[in-house]
Design a protein around this motif. Structure first.
Motif, short mmCIF file in Angstrom:
data_model
loop_
_atom_site.label_atom_id
_atom_site.label_comp_id
_atom_site.label_asym_id
_atom_site.label_seq_id
_atom_site.Cartn_x
_atom_site.Cartn_y
_atom_site.Cartn_z
N PHE A 16 8.37 -3.75 50.31
CA PHE A 16 7.30 -2.92 49.96
C PHE A 16 7.83 -2.61 48.23
N THR A 17 6.38 -2.60 47.57
CA THR A 17 6.47 -2.50 46.25
C THR A 17 5.89 -1.40 45.72
N VAL A 18 6.32 -0.65 44.95
CA VAL A 18 5.49 0.62 44.04
C VAL A 18 5.55 0.13 42.72
N SER A 19 4.20 0.00 42.27
CA SER A 19 4.41 -0.16 40.63
C SER A 19 3.50 1.19 40.19
N VAL A 20 4.04 1.70 38.79
CA VAL A 20 3.65 2.70 38.21
C VAL A 20 3.41 2.29 36.69
N ASP A 21 2.14 2.14 36.19
CA ASP A 21 1.69 1.75 34.65
C ASP A 21 1.93 3.37 34.18
N CYS A 29 8.94 10.23 30.36
CA CYS A 29 9.46 11.09 31.31
C CYS A 29 9.61 10.24 32.69
N VAL A 30 10.07 9.05 32.25
CA VAL A 30 10.17 8.31 33.25
C VAL A 30 11.21 8.61 34.67
N ASN A 31 12.33 9.13 34.23
CA ASN A 31 13.13 9.65 35.26
C ASN A 31 12.32 10.79 36.23
N GLN A 32 11.48 11.53 35.65
CA GLN A 32 10.97 12.70 36.20
C GLN A 32 10.01 11.79 37.15
N VAL A 33 9.29 10.66 36.73
CA VAL A 33 8.18 10.22 37.82
C VAL A 33 9.09 9.35 38.73
N HIS A 35 11.77 10.30 40.21
CA HIS A 35 12.08 11.48 41.15
C HIS A 35 10.86 11.57 41.96
N ILE A 36 9.64 11.87 41.40
CA ILE A 36 8.59 12.61 42.16
C ILE A 36 8.26 11.37 43.14
N VAL A 37 8.27 9.99 42.76
CA VAL A 37 7.85 8.95 43.84
C VAL A 37 8.77 9.05 44.74
N PHE A 38 10.03 9.10 44.76
CA PHE A 38 11.06 9.33 45.82
C PHE A 38 10.82 10.70 46.49
N LEU A 39 10.37 11.76 45.93
CA LEU A 39 10.00 12.81 47.00
C LEU A 39 8.93 12.64 47.73
#
Length: 86
Positions: A16-21, A29-33, A35-39
């Motif tokens: 399963f792949t998650v891609s965020v541009d 803010c990549v660490n926050q992004v 973190h939000i994906v994992f939440l």
């Protein structure tokens, strides 16, 4: 842009792949992004898939199909056949 889905499917496992541009500002803010994906993934595990999400996705897919722009029939058939193999 955010996209996610099965990227590889075999008989005994799948991927399963998650891609965020991100914009330049988003990269700061990549660490926050992440973190939000994992939440969100954790929420899906806890709550499970919601019927309304499936319903809305089905409505959008139906609209996309009904108002599909014209294209060469061979391209349409080839794309459709490829999607039917998964």
């Amino acid at each position: 842009e955010l996209s996610a889905g099965e990227s590889r499917n075999c008989t005994d496992w799948s991927s399963f792949t998650v891609s965020v541009d991100l914009t330049t500002e988003g990269l700061q803010c990549v660490n926050q992004v992440v973190h939000i994906v994992f939440l969100y993934l954790q929420m899906l595990r806890n709550v499970g898939p919601q019927e309304w999400v499936h319903h809305e996705t089905a409505i959008v897919a139906d609209c996309n199909f009904r108002f599909l722009s014209k294209r060469p029939p061979m391209d349409y058939c080839s794309g459709l056949a490829g999607r039917m193999q998964t």
